[in-house]
Scaffold this active site. Structure first.
Site, PDB file in Angstrom:
ATOM      1  NE  ARG A 237      19.282  23.650  10.850  1.00  0.00           N
ATOM      2  CZ  ARG A 237      19.328  24.241  12.017  1.00  0.00           C
ATOM      3  NH1 ARG A 237      19.869  25.440  12.125  1.00  0.00           N
ATOM      4  NH2 ARG A 237      18.815  23.575  13.067  1.00  0.00           N
ATOM      5  CG  PHE A 253      14.347  12.745  12.968  1.00  0.00           C
ATOM      6  CD1 PHE A 253      13.670  12.303  14.182  1.00  0.00           C
ATOM      7  CD2 PHE A 253      15.060  11.673  12.107  1.00  0.00           C
ATOM      8  CE1 PHE A 253      13.603  10.734  14.294  1.00  0.00           C
ATOM      9  CE2 PHE A 253      14.935  10.435  12.531  1.00  0.00           C
ATOM     10  CZ  PHE A 253      14.221   9.891  13.590  1.00  0.00           C
ATOM     11  CB  SER A 276       6.470  12.770  15.473  1.00  0.00           C
ATOM     12  OG  SER A 276       7.486  13.297  16.583  1.00  0.00           O
ATOM     13  CG  ASN A 303       7.609   6.842  14.388  1.00  0.00           C
ATOM     14  OD1 ASN A 303       8.483   6.563  14.046  1.00  0.00           O
ATOM     15  ND2 ASN A 303       7.290   6.283  15.706  1.00  0.00           N
ATOM     16  CB  CYS A 364      22.532  15.385  19.001  1.00  0.00           C
ATOM     17  SG  CYS A 364      20.804  15.049  19.468  1.00  0.00           S
TER      18      CYS A 364
HETATM   19  N1  SAH Z   1      16.775  18.779  12.072  1.00  0.00           N
HETATM   20  C1  SAH Z   1      16.205  19.886  12.887  1.00  0.00           C
HETATM   21  C2  SAH Z   1      16.476  19.613  14.427  1.00  0.00           C
HETATM   22  C3  SAH Z   1      15.998  18.190  14.680  1.00  0.00           C
HETATM   23  S1  SAH Z   1      15.383  17.875  16.472  1.00  0.00           S
HETATM   24  C4  SAH Z   1      16.930  21.325  12.917  1.00  0.00           C
HETATM   25  O1  SAH Z   1      17.712  21.225  11.882  1.00  0.00           O
HETATM   26  O2  SAH Z   1      16.509  21.858  13.250  1.00  0.00           O
HETATM   27  C5  SAH Z   1      14.933  16.288  16.407  1.00  0.00           C
HETATM   28  C6  SAH Z   1      13.268  16.184  15.783  1.00  0.00           C
HETATM   29  O3  SAH Z   1      12.919  15.024  15.639  1.00  0.00           O
HETATM   30  C7  SAH Z   1      12.230  17.099  16.738  1.00  0.00           C
HETATM   31  O4  SAH Z   1      11.686  18.089  15.678  1.00  0.00           O
HETATM   32  C8  SAH Z   1      11.329  16.028  17.014  1.00  0.00           C
HETATM   33  O5  SAH Z   1       9.789  16.700  17.026  1.00  0.00           O
HETATM   34  C9  SAH Z   1      11.410  15.090  16.055  1.00  0.00           C
HETATM   35  N2  SAH Z   1      11.095  13.657  16.527  1.00  0.00           N
HETATM   36  C10 SAH Z   1      11.403  12.908  17.530  1.00  0.00           C
HETATM   37  N3  SAH Z   1      10.953  11.942  17.563  1.00  0.00           N
HETATM   38  C11 SAH Z   1      10.672  11.564  16.242  1.00  0.00           C
HETATM   39  C12 SAH Z   1      10.270  10.339  15.676  1.00  0.00           C
HETATM   40  N4  SAH Z   1      10.128   9.290  16.202  1.00  0.00           N
HETATM   41  N5  SAH Z   1       9.514  10.600  14.498  1.00  0.00           N
HETATM   42  C13 SAH Z   1       9.653  11.935  13.906  1.00  0.00           C
HETATM   43  N6  SAH Z   1      10.076  12.977  14.283  1.00  0.00           N
HETATM   44  C14 SAH Z   1      10.591  12.858  15.730  1.00  0.00           C
END
Ligand code: SAH
Length: 420
Positions: A237, A253, A276, A303, A364
């Site tokens: 980050r 995400f 989402s 999504n 990941c």
């Molecule tokens: N970037 C974040 C961690 C991401 S974890 C950080 O720095 O903390 C992955 C995330 O993707 C989760 O919050 C989950 O809710 C979301 N997610 C999973 N499938 C998804 C989709 N199809 N569309 C949007 N978000 C999604």
């Protein structure tokens, strides 16, 4: 100790060892184990001797009977034995105390143990198979009380059975005000275990405020995803946010805004956070307020695949896109499908960027290795007629150690690239 006592003790130890049930490998199956890998799969075992009970310690031997280490046995799992030590035969409180002291000593080299939040125990990579413990130093959101809390996942039968020894050892080494259990990960089923969540010891506030990269973030230890906060991306980050100044950023995400809010705080012109999960987005807004950047942060509940397509249809452009999806490849057999998923979001994100734009893209899933990830990214760029310069190739932060022989410990891939 006198000679006779020493002899007696030696005999007692030998007695215990010879009684200990064993798992004997088929020929050639010892190579990976000798290289440091801790898992024995069911199809690698030639014989199980001495009728070990589920969860108990077993000696692991090669096909010639030579001892390789000590493991915790689970006949219900495909991973039938997980090595916890090459030298100690008992996974008891004393063993856990020593393992935790060693894991803490490693973190002490990089983190302020009184202020930082970090993964305190990273399973097999810290010699405790199946145990994940995140440590949060922070303050209670409701009453401002400062404290240290742990969030633990017991993901194998061996550690699940030893929960009370582990709690005792965690208390002794980390001295938390409370321990939350978050054993609600799907892998528990593969071990024949039901989900289990709740407070294991002390008291744990509903929400705590931690500090990361100089900002304040709320963490919900019971209701958040996984253990409550994705600590592995801390340094990534900070790395990403170095490029954010003046840019229009999309954090796709975003979960609770770990990337996006830091980008906003570091001077991004605007940040749109997409996820989402509505609970995660609520936390993004609170975190934006908390860090005085709510004027530049908006959230979109969608999504991600659909939203990227919508941005494209709308002709929307960004100067920086962050992609941090959940693991698309959860097994070897799902790699081809995951490849398509990663490629799709990367193609769509690249299309939203002009020359000079920055893509921060992550995976990941340990099944999806570095070579595959880089191949996917090259293909994605090729397919949309773009080229890029790689600025940084990164992985998980240091509290998630990568150990040789156990390739599953190298799981996070992050690339920061600039569009040419
Ligand atoms: N970037 C974040 C961690 C991401 S974890 C950080 O720095 O903390 C992955 C995330 O993707 C989760 O919050 C989950 O809710 C979301 N997610 C999973 N499938 C998804 C989709 N199809 N569309 C949007 N978000 C999604």
């Amino acid at each position: 100790m006198c000679r006779a006592c020493a002899d007696g003790r030696q005999k007692a130890i030998l007695g215990t060892m010879s009684q200990m049930p064993s798992v004997q490998l088929k020929p050639k199956e010892d190579t990976r184990i000798r290289g440091g890998h801790p898992w024995i799969y069911d199809n690698e075992i030639a014989a199980i001797n001495g009728n070990p009970s589920p969860g108990s310690e077993v000696v692991v031997r090669d096909s010639r009977g030579k001892q390789l280490g000590y493991a915790l046995f689970n006949p219900a799992s495909k991973i039938q034995a997980r090595i916890f030590s090459r030298t100690s035969s008992r996974a008891d409180t004393a063993f856990f105390i020593q393992a935790f002291q060693e894991s803490l000593a490693w973190r002490a080299r990089f983190f302020d143990l009184e202020k930082a939040s970090f993964r305190a125990v990273f399973g097999e990579a810290d010699s405790v198979p199946g145990l994940i413990v995140d440590l949060f130093n922070g303050k209670s959101a409701s009453d401002g009380r400062h404290g240290r809390w742990l969030s633990a996942q017991f993901l194998s039968l061996g550690v699940d059975q030893r929960k009370s020894n582990i709690i005792e050892a965690l208390q002794k080494v980390f001295k938390p005000a409370g321990i939350m259990e978050r054993s609600d990960a799907p892998v528990r089923k593969l071990e024949g275990l039901e989900d289990s969540t709740g407070i294991l010891s002390g008291s744990v506030p509903d929400s705590i405020i931690i500090e990361e990269n100089g900002l304040a973030f709320s963490v919900d230890l019971l209701g958040g995803q996984k253990t409550g906060w994705f600590l592995d991306q801390r340094a990534n980050r900070a790395a990403a946010a170095r490029y954010a100044k003046g840019r229009q950023v999309a954090d796709i995400f975003c979960n609770q805004g770990g990337f996006g809010i830091l980008c906003a705080a570091k001077g991004a012109a605007s940040v749109v956070c997409v996820d989402s999960s509505n609970e995660a987005l609520k936390a993004v807004q609170e975190n934006a307020d908390r860090n005085a950047c709510a004027d530049r942060v908006t959230t979109l509940s969608a999504n991600a695949f659909d939203q990227l397509r919508t941005f494209e249809k709308e002709g929307k452009k960004f100067d920086m896109v962050i992609l941090d999806p959940p693991a698309f490849a959860k097994s070897r057999s799902s790699i081809p499908q995951a490849y398509r998923g990663y490629k799709e979001i990367n193609v769509r994100a690249l299309r939203l960027l002009n020359k000079g734009g920055i893509l921060v893209t992550c995976s990941c899933s340990h099944w999806f290795d570095d070579a595959l990830f880089d191949k996917m990214l090259l293909e994605a760029a090729f397919d949309c007629g773009k080229r890029f310069r790689t600025i940084e190739e990164r992985s998980q932060d240091l509290d998630h150690p990568i150990v040789s022989g156990y390739q599953e410990s190298r799981y996070l891939k992050v690339r920061i690239v600039e569009i040419l």
